[in-house]
Design a protein around this motif. Structure first.
Motif, PDB file in Angstrom:
ATOM      1  N   PRO A  61      15.360  15.564 -22.047  1.00 14.24           N
ATOM      2  CA  PRO A  61      16.746  16.005 -21.776  1.00 14.24           C
ATOM      3  C   PRO A  61      17.237  17.340 -22.226  1.00 14.24           C
ATOM      4  O   PRO A  61      16.604  18.010 -23.011  1.00 14.24           O
ATOM      5  CB  PRO A  61      17.461  15.001 -22.921  1.00 14.24           C
ATOM      6  N   GLY A  62      18.216  17.875 -21.472  1.00 16.23           N
ATOM      7  CA  GLY A  62      18.589  19.468 -21.678  1.00 16.23           C
ATOM      8  C   GLY A  62      17.733  20.420 -20.734  1.00 16.23           C
ATOM      9  O   GLY A  62      18.038  21.620 -20.904  1.00 16.23           O
ATOM     10  N   GLN A  63      16.554  19.998 -20.294  1.00 17.17           N
ATOM     11  CA  GLN A  63      15.687  20.982 -19.603  1.00 17.17           C
ATOM     12  C   GLN A  63      15.873  20.693 -17.916  1.00 17.17           C
ATOM     13  O   GLN A  63      15.824  19.328 -17.594  1.00 17.17           O
ATOM     14  CB  GLN A  63      14.189  20.719 -19.893  1.00 17.17           C
ATOM     15  N   PRO A  64      15.842  21.810 -16.973  1.00 16.88           N
ATOM     16  CA  PRO A  64      15.770  21.290 -15.849  1.00 16.88           C
ATOM     17  C   PRO A  64      14.793  20.549 -15.252  1.00 16.88           C
ATOM     18  O   PRO A  64      13.547  20.621 -15.610  1.00 16.88           O
ATOM     19  CB  PRO A  64      15.820  22.859 -15.150  1.00 16.88           C
ATOM     20  N   PHE A  65      15.199  19.657 -14.372  1.00 14.11           N
ATOM     21  CA  PHE A  65      14.192  18.604 -13.690  1.00 14.11           C
ATOM     22  C   PHE A  65      14.066  19.124 -12.276  1.00 14.11           C
ATOM     23  O   PHE A  65      14.959  18.688 -11.625  1.00 14.11           O
ATOM     24  CB  PHE A  65      14.421  17.093 -13.791  1.00 14.11           C
ATOM     25  N   ASP A  66      13.120  20.015 -11.922  1.00 15.04           N
ATOM     26  CA  ASP A  66      13.171  20.603 -10.541  1.00 15.04           C
ATOM     27  C   ASP A  66      12.396  19.736  -9.571  1.00 15.04           C
ATOM     28  O   ASP A  66      11.402  19.802  -9.213  1.00 15.04           O
ATOM     29  CB  ASP A  66      12.335  21.825 -10.660  1.00 15.04           C
ATOM     30  N   ASP A 102       0.860  -1.158   0.084  1.00 13.44           N
ATOM     31  CA  ASP A 102      -0.060  -0.109   0.013  1.00 13.44           C
ATOM     32  C   ASP A 102       0.820   1.132  -0.036  1.00 13.44           C
ATOM     33  O   ASP A 102       0.499   2.348  -0.640  1.00 13.44           O
ATOM     34  CB  ASP A 102      -0.918  -0.100   1.228  1.00 13.44           C
ATOM     35  N   ALA A 103       1.833   1.227   0.880  1.00 15.07           N
ATOM     36  CA  ALA A 103       2.804   2.370   0.811  1.00 15.07           C
ATOM     37  C   ALA A 103       3.561   2.631  -0.435  1.00 15.07           C
ATOM     38  O   ALA A 103       3.691   3.565  -1.080  1.00 15.07           O
ATOM     39  CB  ALA A 103       3.903   2.099   1.859  1.00 15.07           C
ATOM     40  N   GLU A 104       3.911   1.294  -1.097  1.00 24.86           N
ATOM     41  CA  GLU A 104       4.591   1.329  -2.306  1.00 24.86           C
ATOM     42  C   GLU A 104       3.593   2.065  -3.558  1.00 24.86           C
ATOM     43  O   GLU A 104       3.997   2.827  -4.235  1.00 24.86           O
ATOM     44  CB  GLU A 104       4.769   0.000  -2.890  1.00 24.86           C
ATOM     45  N   THR A 105       2.344   1.913  -3.556  1.00 20.98           N
ATOM     46  CA  THR A 105       1.422   2.319  -4.472  1.00 20.98           C
ATOM     47  C   THR A 105       1.343   3.820  -4.172  1.00 20.98           C
ATOM     48  O   THR A 105       1.166   4.509  -4.856  1.00 20.98           O
ATOM     49  CB  THR A 105      -0.002   2.010  -4.081  1.00 20.98           C
ATOM     50  N   VAL A 106       1.365   4.535  -2.863  1.00 22.78           N
ATOM     51  CA  VAL A 106       1.269   5.768  -2.520  1.00 22.78           C
ATOM     52  C   VAL A 106       2.441   6.525  -3.028  1.00 22.78           C
ATOM     53  O   VAL A 106       2.147   7.447  -3.722  1.00 22.78           O
ATOM     54  CB  VAL A 106       1.102   6.201  -1.136  1.00 22.78           C
ATOM     55  N   ILE A 107       3.619   6.076  -2.992  1.00 26.37           N
ATOM     56  CA  ILE A 107       4.795   6.585  -3.369  1.00 26.37           C
ATOM     57  C   ILE A 107       5.016   6.791  -4.733  1.00 26.37           C
ATOM     58  O   ILE A 107       5.320   7.769  -5.625  1.00 26.37           O
ATOM     59  CB  ILE A 107       6.248   5.931  -2.815  1.00 26.37           C
ATOM     60  N   GLU A 108       4.535   5.627  -5.492  1.00 26.29           N
ATOM     61  CA  GLU A 108       4.557   5.340  -6.937  1.00 26.29           C
ATOM     62  C   GLU A 108       3.587   6.713  -7.677  1.00 26.29           C
ATOM     63  O   GLU A 108       3.764   7.083  -8.566  1.00 26.29           O
ATOM     64  CB  GLU A 108       4.245   4.181  -7.379  1.00 26.29           C
ATOM     65  N   ARG A 109       2.368   6.851  -6.963  1.00 26.03           N
ATOM     66  CA  ARG A 109       1.529   8.081  -7.329  1.00 26.03           C
ATOM     67  C   ARG A 109       2.001   9.154  -7.198  1.00 26.03           C
ATOM     68  O   ARG A 109       1.895  10.079  -8.097  1.00 26.03           O
ATOM     69  CB  ARG A 109       0.311   7.625  -6.761  1.00 26.03           C
ATOM     70  N   LEU A 110       2.873   9.711  -6.162  1.00 28.32           N
ATOM     71  CA  LEU A 110       3.407  10.702  -6.027  1.00 28.32           C
ATOM     72  C   LEU A 110       4.638  10.915  -7.209  1.00 28.32           C
ATOM     73  O   LEU A 110       4.637  12.055  -7.465  1.00 28.32           O
ATOM     74  CB  LEU A 110       3.769  10.673  -4.691  1.00 28.32           C
ATOM     75  N   VAL A 111       5.258   9.800  -7.205  1.00 28.86           N
ATOM     76  CA  VAL A 111       6.369  10.014  -8.161  1.00 28.86           C
ATOM     77  C   VAL A 111       5.929  10.234  -9.590  1.00 28.86           C
ATOM     78  O   VAL A 111       6.307  11.118 -10.464  1.00 28.86           O
ATOM     79  CB  VAL A 111       7.154   8.811  -8.205  1.00 28.86           C
ATOM     80  N   GLN A 112       4.721   9.591 -10.142  1.00 24.89           N
ATOM     81  CA  GLN A 112       4.036   9.882 -11.297  1.00 24.89           C
ATOM     82  C   GLN A 112       3.703  11.116 -11.421  1.00 24.89           C
ATOM     83  O   GLN A 112       3.875  12.085 -12.481  1.00 24.89           O
ATOM     84  CB  GLN A 112       2.743   8.791 -11.425  1.00 24.89           C
ATOM     85  N   ARG A 113       2.977  11.873 -10.478  1.00 28.63           N
ATOM     86  CA  ARG A 113       2.367  13.007 -10.554  1.00 28.63           C
ATOM     87  C   ARG A 113       3.881  14.148 -10.636  1.00 28.63           C
ATOM     88  O   ARG A 113       3.595  15.076 -11.422  1.00 28.63           O
ATOM     89  CB  ARG A 113       1.848  13.496  -9.055  1.00 28.63           C
ATOM     90  N   LEU A 114       4.681  13.989  -9.727  1.00 25.65           N
ATOM     91  CA  LEU A 114       6.011  14.926  -9.977  1.00 25.65           C
ATOM     92  C   LEU A 114       6.717  14.669 -11.316  1.00 25.65           C
ATOM     93  O   LEU A 114       7.050  15.711 -11.817  1.00 25.65           O
ATOM     94  CB  LEU A 114       6.932  14.418  -9.047  1.00 25.65           C
ATOM     95  N   TRP A 115       6.585  13.638 -11.786  1.00 22.23           N
ATOM     96  CA  TRP A 115       7.112  13.379 -13.385  1.00 22.23           C
ATOM     97  C   TRP A 115       6.319  13.935 -14.308  1.00 22.23           C
ATOM     98  O   TRP A 115       6.806  14.829 -15.231  1.00 22.23           O
ATOM     99  CB  TRP A 115       7.013  11.677 -13.561  1.00 22.23           C
ATOM    100  N   ASP A 116       5.128  13.923 -14.265  1.00 25.41           N
ATOM    101  CA  ASP A 116       4.131  14.678 -15.023  1.00 25.41           C
ATOM    102  C   ASP A 116       4.342  15.904 -15.128  1.00 25.41           C
ATOM    103  O   ASP A 116       4.261  16.813 -16.104  1.00 25.41           O
ATOM    104  CB  ASP A 116       2.640  14.196 -14.924  1.00 25.41           C
ATOM    105  N   GLU A 117       4.455  16.452 -13.729  1.00 21.14           N
ATOM    106  CA  GLU A 117       4.689  18.095 -13.762  1.00 21.14           C
ATOM    107  C   GLU A 117       5.896  18.761 -14.049  1.00 21.14           C
ATOM    108  O   GLU A 117       5.978  19.930 -14.238  1.00 21.14           O
ATOM    109  CB  GLU A 117       4.140  18.544 -12.230  1.00 21.14           C
ATOM    110  N   HIS A 118       6.844  17.783 -13.797  1.00 13.93           N
ATOM    111  CA  HIS A 118       8.263  18.450 -14.031  1.00 13.93           C
ATOM    112  C   HIS A 118       9.158  17.997 -14.994  1.00 13.93           C
ATOM    113  O   HIS A 118      10.323  18.719 -15.495  1.00 13.93           O
ATOM    114  CB  HIS A 118       8.951  18.432 -12.519  1.00 13.93           C
ATOM    115  N   TRP A 119       9.041  16.842 -15.583  1.00  9.21           N
ATOM    116  CA  TRP A 119       9.875  16.308 -16.507  1.00  9.21           C
ATOM    117  C   TRP A 119       9.531  16.905 -18.044  1.00  9.21           C
ATOM    118  O   TRP A 119       8.513  16.988 -18.363  1.00  9.21           O
ATOM    119  CB  TRP A 119       9.810  14.878 -16.769  1.00  9.21           C
ATOM    120  N   ARG A 120      10.706  17.653 -18.610  1.00  3.09           N
ATOM    121  CA  ARG A 120      10.537  18.243 -19.946  1.00  3.09           C
ATOM    122  C   ARG A 120      11.481  17.587 -20.945  1.00  3.09           C
ATOM    123  O   ARG A 120      11.472  18.032 -21.947  1.00  3.09           O
ATOM    124  CB  ARG A 120      10.407  19.793 -19.687  1.00  3.09           C
TER     125      ARG A 120
END
Length: 339
Positions: free
Chosen positions: A259-264, A239-257
């Protein structure tokens, strides 16, 4: 030896047992497909051991007319062909279609059990796809889960590994469903005995050369270690793994642009950064066609994270990562200078 029919099983298996199985199937079903569980068709992986034969008995009654069974004969033991034939005979008496599959090539080398498992799932996936089926039931249970948790603790696995066996798990083009994951091995043995179905014991389960066999012996000799409680801990970790993976996915969608772009994401907790930096390296390699050196989703990135925390650039997996003011920047690593 005569085998029971599906109608005979209905009279032999207690209603409470069948209801428990149906509840478990309903739980693991959620989100697996668009159709209702009452109309779904399933492939059942049946090795001939008591666990899978118990699953066959339960499903033959609860999912009558909607199941097919497959047995993978790894051809590793002289008895394996006869065991597959035994399963086929039992399925015929139950009016359950059955197929025996063999790996495309011989299984050999180290980690034989792991290689056999990979070959088994690959064979089932390929066969199921040809039949237009994607839902596979397996008989993993609480004792399996407890053994897996202890094995992975001993290997210093991270949270994803300690989550253990998941009740529902996509694998390639199929979805594995494990409706008896909260049952004990002894409870499944009682089911197959009540059903009157034959089964065989795989001698490799007692072979001390295998990690799982040694852990199984450890559990058997330590009654203070409760497999049900260990399995429950694995579920909480899942269950904890699922929560973290959802957070990781959200941050990925919000910040990954790209190669060559800042990943904040450098201010996130280390576990989150650990997962995101692996994703970013893999995405950069794919975008920039970097193939060497090898890099996998489970690679150790601790030295890389340490360097970035210190404000230094570092290279891993053929990707250079720079710590800049706006985040991390991922580019292809420059070629090595000849010595």
């Amino acid at each position: 030896m005569s085998h029971p029919s599906a109608s005979e099983l209905t009279g032999r298996l207690p209603g409470a047992v069948l209801e428990r199985f149906q509840r478990g199937l309903n739980r693991v079903w959620a989100g697996a497909a668009e159709s209702g569980v009452e109309s779904a068709r399933f492939v059942i992986a049946v090795s001939g051991g008591p666990d899978s034969m118990a699953l066959l008995a339960l499903a033959a009654v609860s999912c009558s007319g909607r199941i097919v069974a497959v047995t993978v004969d790894h051809e590793l033991r002289p008895e394996s062909r006869a065991e597959a034939a035994m399963v086929a005979d039992a399925c015929a008496a139950l009016s359950v279609p059955h197929a025996t599959l063999t790996p495309g090539r011989p299984i050999a080398g180290s980690s034989l059990q792991a290689r056999a498992r990979e070959a088994r799932y690959a064979a089932i996936e390929a066969w199921a796809a040809k039949q237009g089926l994607a839902l596979v039931l397996t008989a993993h249970h609480a004792d399996d889960q407890a053994e897996t948790l202890l094995m992975r603790l001993n290997r210093a696995s991270g949270l994803a590994g300690l989550a253990g066996i998941r009740a529902s798990q996509p694998m390639g083009d199929m979805v594995l469903l494990r409706p008896v994951l909260d049952w004990r091995r002894s409870e499944l043995r009682a089911v197959v005995e009540a059903a009157g179905l034959p089964w065989v014991e795989d001698p490799s389960n007692m072979d001390s050369r295998h990690d799982r066999s040694r852990i199984r012996a450890l559990l058997g000799g330590a009654p203070e270690l409760d497999p049900v409680r260990l399995a429950a801990s694995a579920k909480y970790l899942g269950d904890a793994e699922t929560v973290i993976e959802r957070l990781v996915q959200r941050l990925w969608d919000e910040h990954w642009r790209g190669p060559g772009q800042p990943f904040d994401v450098q201010r996130e907790l280390r576990e989150v950064r650990r997962r995101l930096i692996r994703r970013a390296i893999l995405a950069t390699r794919e975008t920039l066609a970097v193939t060497e050196p090898p890099f996998g989703a489970g690679a150790n990135v601790e030295p890389l994270l340490d360097a970035l925390e210190a404000g230094s650039a570092a290279v891993q997996g053929g990707v250079k990562v720079d710590a800049v003011g706006g985040g991390w920047v991922f580019t292809a690593a420059p070629p090595r200078r000849p010595l």
